[in-house]
Design a protein around this motif. Structure first.
Motif, PDB file in Angstrom:
ATOM      1  N   LEU A 109       0.817  -1.214   0.000  1.00  0.00           N
ATOM      2  CA  LEU A 109       0.000   0.000   0.000  1.00  0.00           C
ATOM      3  C   LEU A 109       0.852   1.267   0.000  1.00  0.00           C
ATOM      4  O   LEU A 109       1.810   1.379   0.766  1.00  0.00           O
ATOM      5  CB  LEU A 109      -0.895   0.010   1.239  1.00  0.00           C
ATOM      6  CG  LEU A 109      -1.935  -1.110   1.342  1.00  0.00           C
ATOM      7  CD1 LEU A 109      -2.387  -1.273   2.790  1.00  0.00           C
ATOM      8  CD2 LEU A 109      -3.127  -0.807   0.440  1.00  0.00           C
ATOM      9  N   THR A 110       0.502   2.213  -0.854  1.00  0.00           N
ATOM     10  CA  THR A 110       1.103   3.544  -0.790  1.00  0.00           C
ATOM     11  C   THR A 110      -0.010   4.586  -0.738  1.00  0.00           C
ATOM     12  O   THR A 110      -1.114   4.361  -1.234  1.00  0.00           O
ATOM     13  CB  THR A 110       2.010   3.850  -2.003  1.00  0.00           C
ATOM     14  OG1 THR A 110       1.195   4.083  -3.164  1.00  0.00           O
ATOM     15  CG2 THR A 110       2.989   2.730  -2.279  1.00  0.00           C
ATOM     16  N   ASN A 111       0.296   5.732  -0.126  1.00  0.00           N
ATOM     17  CA  ASN A 111      -0.653   6.853  -0.123  1.00  0.00           C
ATOM     18  C   ASN A 111       0.099   8.126   0.236  1.00  0.00           C
ATOM     19  O   ASN A 111       1.269   8.086   0.618  1.00  0.00           O
ATOM     20  CB  ASN A 111      -1.812   6.588   0.838  1.00  0.00           C
ATOM     21  CG  ASN A 111      -1.485   6.886   2.282  1.00  0.00           C
ATOM     22  OD1 ASN A 111      -1.854   7.934   2.827  1.00  0.00           O
ATOM     23  ND2 ASN A 111      -0.755   5.973   2.935  1.00  0.00           N
ATOM     24  N   ASP A 112      -0.586   9.273   0.124  1.00  0.00           N
ATOM     25  CA  ASP A 112       0.082  10.547   0.417  1.00  0.00           C
ATOM     26  C   ASP A 112      -0.504  11.257   1.629  1.00  0.00           C
ATOM     27  O   ASP A 112      -0.252  12.441   1.836  1.00  0.00           O
ATOM     28  CB  ASP A 112       0.052  11.466  -0.808  1.00  0.00           C
ATOM     29  CG  ASP A 112      -1.356  11.927  -1.151  1.00  0.00           C
ATOM     30  OD1 ASP A 112      -2.318  11.347  -0.618  1.00  0.00           O
ATOM     31  OD2 ASP A 112      -1.485  12.860  -1.966  1.00  0.00           O
ATOM     32  N   LYS A 113      -1.272  10.507   2.464  1.00  0.00           N
ATOM     33  CA  LYS A 113      -1.938  11.133   3.615  1.00  0.00           C
ATOM     34  C   LYS A 113      -1.324  10.755   4.958  1.00  0.00           C
ATOM     35  O   LYS A 113      -1.047  11.617   5.786  1.00  0.00           O
ATOM     36  CB  LYS A 113      -3.423  10.749   3.626  1.00  0.00           C
ATOM     37  CG  LYS A 113      -4.199  11.187   2.388  1.00  0.00           C
ATOM     38  CD  LYS A 113      -4.229  12.698   2.241  1.00  0.00           C
ATOM     39  CE  LYS A 113      -5.088  13.125   1.052  1.00  0.00           C
ATOM     40  NZ  LYS A 113      -5.009  14.567   0.789  1.00  0.00           N
ATOM     41  N   ARG A 114      -1.124   9.440   5.166  1.00  0.00           N
ATOM     42  CA  ARG A 114      -0.629   9.011   6.486  1.00  0.00           C
ATOM     43  C   ARG A 114      -0.078   7.575   6.395  1.00  0.00           C
ATOM     44  O   ARG A 114      -0.438   6.820   5.490  1.00  0.00           O
ATOM     45  CB  ARG A 114      -1.752   9.061   7.521  1.00  0.00           C
ATOM     46  CG  ARG A 114      -3.004   8.300   7.121  1.00  0.00           C
ATOM     47  CD  ARG A 114      -4.090   8.426   8.178  1.00  0.00           C
ATOM     48  NE  ARG A 114      -5.355   7.832   7.752  1.00  0.00           N
ATOM     49  CZ  ARG A 114      -6.342   8.509   7.176  1.00  0.00           C
ATOM     50  NH1 ARG A 114      -6.214   9.812   6.947  1.00  0.00           N
ATOM     51  NH2 ARG A 114      -7.467   7.904   6.830  1.00  0.00           N
ATOM     52  N   PRO A 115       0.766   7.182   7.370  1.00  0.00           N
ATOM     53  CA  PRO A 115       1.237   5.793   7.404  1.00  0.00           C
ATOM     54  C   PRO A 115       0.059   4.846   7.658  1.00  0.00           C
ATOM     55  O   PRO A 115      -0.840   5.168   8.441  1.00  0.00           O
ATOM     56  CB  PRO A 115       2.214   5.774   8.586  1.00  0.00           C
ATOM     57  CG  PRO A 115       2.573   7.200   8.829  1.00  0.00           C
ATOM     58  CD  PRO A 115       1.377   8.008   8.429  1.00  0.00           C
ATOM     59  N   ILE A 116       0.084   3.704   6.996  1.00  0.00           N
ATOM     60  CA  ILE A 116      -0.962   2.692   7.183  1.00  0.00           C
ATOM     61  C   ILE A 116      -0.381   1.584   8.056  1.00  0.00           C
ATOM     62  O   ILE A 116       0.483   0.823   7.626  1.00  0.00           O
ATOM     63  CB  ILE A 116      -1.434   2.112   5.834  1.00  0.00           C
ATOM     64  CG1 ILE A 116      -1.904   3.220   4.899  1.00  0.00           C
ATOM     65  CG2 ILE A 116      -2.528   1.072   6.056  1.00  0.00           C
ATOM     66  CD1 ILE A 116      -3.076   4.019   5.403  1.00  0.00           C
ATOM     67  N   LYS A 117      -0.859   1.506   9.311  1.00  0.00           N
ATOM     68  CA  LYS A 117      -0.371   0.489  10.247  1.00  0.00           C
ATOM     69  C   LYS A 117      -1.483  -0.418  10.756  1.00  0.00           C
ATOM     70  O   LYS A 117      -1.214  -1.458  11.335  1.00  0.00           O
ATOM     71  CB  LYS A 117       0.329   1.174  11.433  1.00  0.00           C
ATOM     72  CG  LYS A 117       1.533   2.019  11.029  1.00  0.00           C
ATOM     73  CD  LYS A 117       2.206   2.643  12.232  1.00  0.00           C
ATOM     74  CE  LYS A 117       3.401   3.495  11.820  1.00  0.00           C
ATOM     75  NZ  LYS A 117       4.091   4.103  12.990  1.00  0.00           N
ATOM     76  N   SER A 118      -2.715  -0.007  10.530  1.00  0.00           N
ATOM     77  CA  SER A 118      -3.865  -0.808  10.952  1.00  0.00           C
ATOM     78  C   SER A 118      -5.018  -0.541   9.989  1.00  0.00           C
ATOM     79  O   SER A 118      -5.002   0.452   9.260  1.00  0.00           O
ATOM     80  CB  SER A 118      -4.274  -0.450  12.386  1.00  0.00           C
ATOM     81  OG  SER A 118      -4.896   0.821  12.412  1.00  0.00           O
ATOM     82  N   PRO A 119      -6.044  -1.394   9.992  1.00  0.00           N
ATOM     83  CA  PRO A 119      -7.179  -1.180   9.091  1.00  0.00           C
ATOM     84  C   PRO A 119      -7.835   0.182   9.256  1.00  0.00           C
ATOM     85  O   PRO A 119      -8.300   0.777   8.274  1.00  0.00           O
ATOM     86  CB  PRO A 119      -8.144  -2.312   9.473  1.00  0.00           C
ATOM     87  CG  PRO A 119      -7.259  -3.384  10.019  1.00  0.00           C
ATOM     88  CD  PRO A 119      -6.163  -2.665  10.734  1.00  0.00           C
ATOM     89  N   LYS A 120      -7.865   0.725  10.477  1.00  0.00           N
ATOM     90  CA  LYS A 120      -8.531   2.016  10.700  1.00  0.00           C
ATOM     91  C   LYS A 120      -7.804   3.157   9.991  1.00  0.00           C
ATOM     92  O   LYS A 120      -8.396   4.208   9.713  1.00  0.00           O
ATOM     93  CB  LYS A 120      -8.674   2.303  12.189  1.00  0.00           C
ATOM     94  CG  LYS A 120      -7.389   2.563  12.936  1.00  0.00           C
ATOM     95  CD  LYS A 120      -7.677   2.910  14.405  1.00  0.00           C
ATOM     96  CE  LYS A 120      -6.417   3.287  15.156  1.00  0.00           C
ATOM     97  NZ  LYS A 120      -5.516   2.134  15.330  1.00  0.00           N
ATOM     98  N   ASP A 121      -6.512   2.957   9.666  1.00  0.00           N
ATOM     99  CA  ASP A 121      -5.762   3.999   8.962  1.00  0.00           C
ATOM    100  C   ASP A 121      -6.199   4.135   7.497  1.00  0.00           C
ATOM    101  O   ASP A 121      -5.881   5.131   6.838  1.00  0.00           O
ATOM    102  CB  ASP A 121      -4.260   3.702   9.003  1.00  0.00           C
ATOM    103  CG  ASP A 121      -3.692   3.791  10.415  1.00  0.00           C
ATOM    104  OD1 ASP A 121      -4.176   4.638  11.190  1.00  0.00           O
ATOM    105  OD2 ASP A 121      -2.781   3.002  10.743  1.00  0.00           O
ATOM    106  N   GLU A 148       0.168  -6.994  13.469  1.00  0.00           N
ATOM    107  CA  GLU A 148      -0.579  -5.995  12.692  1.00  0.00           C
ATOM    108  C   GLU A 148      -1.267  -6.632  11.487  1.00  0.00           C
ATOM    109  O   GLU A 148      -2.403  -6.270  11.149  1.00  0.00           O
ATOM    110  CB  GLU A 148       0.359  -4.869  12.257  1.00  0.00           C
ATOM    111  CG  GLU A 148       0.772  -3.972  13.409  1.00  0.00           C
ATOM    112  CD  GLU A 148       1.944  -3.064  13.076  1.00  0.00           C
ATOM    113  OE1 GLU A 148       2.069  -2.013  13.719  1.00  0.00           O
ATOM    114  OE2 GLU A 148       2.746  -3.426  12.175  1.00  0.00           O
ATOM    115  N   LYS A 149      -0.600  -7.596  10.881  1.00  0.00           N
ATOM    116  CA  LYS A 149      -1.236  -8.318   9.765  1.00  0.00           C
ATOM    117  C   LYS A 149      -2.481  -9.063  10.248  1.00  0.00           C
ATOM    118  O   LYS A 149      -3.471  -9.175   9.526  1.00  0.00           O
ATOM    119  CB  LYS A 149      -0.248  -9.310   9.138  1.00  0.00           C
ATOM    120  CG  LYS A 149       0.779  -8.667   8.231  1.00  0.00           C
ATOM    121  CD  LYS A 149       1.647  -9.726   7.566  1.00  0.00           C
ATOM    122  CE  LYS A 149       2.670  -9.084   6.644  1.00  0.00           C
ATOM    123  NZ  LYS A 149       3.530 -10.096   5.970  1.00  0.00           N
TER     124      LYS A 149
END
Length: 348
Positions: free
Chosen positions: A169-181, A316-317
């Motif tokens: 996963l990539t994005n420009d808003k925030r780190p993705i560490k959990s489903p809620k992100d 986390e997975k």
């Protein structure tokens, strides 16, 4: 005297007829021999292979190995023209252009084939395969090849699975560490029901668009992020327009190497043998290159330092697995339990 002439004329006619029959027989034999000899010659052909990704990818590396083997083995009688980067046709069109025999070979992401056969959703099922080896083992099996060859009715021969690797996963808003992100973000996908569910289950949006349009969409903020292999992220410089990369491996990009059915059916035996060996050479090269290039692409992304890289822990997975477990309940009847179980068996 009249009797003599009559007998002579009769004998002459018989001799003439015998001579003509012999000549006709000889001519027929020569024609058959010539036809037979011709059928044993390698056909002179120009083959077009088009794909949508860059030259520094395993897909292109396999394509070039296919080209090089065939041109060398045919001593130049068969020429293979390779068109990368969507130069000839975009990924929306390449499928139909193959069916129309305007190109003879291509590789198509399985996620884009789910409308033809829902079993092509298998690479999108979350955390189904441990890695490339397990995915290859499944697609080379009877169950896997049954799916790969399912589009023959549409005029396409499915030849082999070409891996591109696990997606991240990539994005420009925030780190993705959990489903809620993922909540509230919009991601580009290749298409397909399972990929849509992956994001909707985490309250994220998704939109399907061609790979060739993705960089611009990320740059302009049409979508916040995307999910792809290290090779595709690095080769298309997505780190220029994305801030965060999560090493997640939630799904895979796997492709089918296809040929136009009519083209293959029109090949004579020696030509078909060369083409078949070229397919093997391309497949072997693509599979090895996928492993090597994904390792190298990650290193390049780390060295460039343009994107923040975070790798999910096993714990986390597990959070993601819990959120995505209902996807299996929904799609097992659609895909077929026997295919999913066969895929799971490769991990043991």
């Amino acid at each position: 005297m009249g009797l003599f002439k009559k007998n002579f004329f009769t004998i002459f006619l018989i001799a003439l007829l015998l001579s003509m029959t012999a000549c006709g027989s000889k001519s027929s034999e020569n024609t058959a021999s010539s036809s037979s000899s011709g059928s044993n010659d390698i056909q002179e052909l120009t083959i077009k292979l088009a794909h949508e990704v860059a030259e520094n990818t395993s897909q292109h590396t396999g394509s070039m190995a296919f080209k090089e083997y065939i041109e060398k083995a045919s001593e130049g009688k068969i020429k293979v023209q390779v068109y990368p980067n969507g130069q000839l046709f975009g990924d929306k069109d390449v499928h139909q252009q193959l069916i129309a025999n305007n190109i003879q070979f291509t590789q198509i992401d399985m996620a884009k084939l789910v409308g033809n056969d829902p079993r092509f959703n298998i690479p999108s099922l979350p955390f189904l395969f441990k890695g490339d080896d397990e995915a290859i083992k499944f697609w080379d099996s009877d169950k896997g090849m049954e799916i790969i060859q399912s589009l023959e009715k549409d005029g396409m021969y499915g030849l082999a699975m070409w891996p591109n690797g696990p997606k991240h996963l990539t994005n420009d808003k925030r780190p993705i560490k959990s489903p809620k992100d993922l909540k509230g973000l919009k991601f580009r996908t290749q298409g397909g029901q399972v990929l849509e569910k992956l994001f909707s289950a985490a309250e994220a949006g998704s939109v399907s668009m061609p790979f060739t349009e993705l960089y611009t969409a990320l740059q302009q903020g049409t979508v916040d992020g995307q999910t792809n292999t290290f090779v595709n992220i690095e080769s298309k410089n997505f780190d220029e327009v994305q801030k965060y990369l999560t090493v997640s491996g939630e799904a895979r990009v796997d492709l089918v190497f296809f040929a136009n059915k009519k083209f293959m059916d029109d090949l004579n035996e020696p030509t078909r043998k060369i083409i078949d060996e070229g397919i093997k050479a391309g497949t072997e090269k693509a599979r090895q290159a996928s492993k090597d290039m994904n390792i190298e692409a990650r290193k390049k992304l780390e060295e460039r330092g343009e994107i923040e890289i975070y790798e999910l822990s096993n714990e986390e997975k597990e959070e993601f697995r819990k959120v995505w477990s209902p996807i299996y309940d929904e799609f097992t009847p659609i895909i077929g339990e026997e295919y999913i179980e066969a895929a799971k068996q490769t991990n043991q």
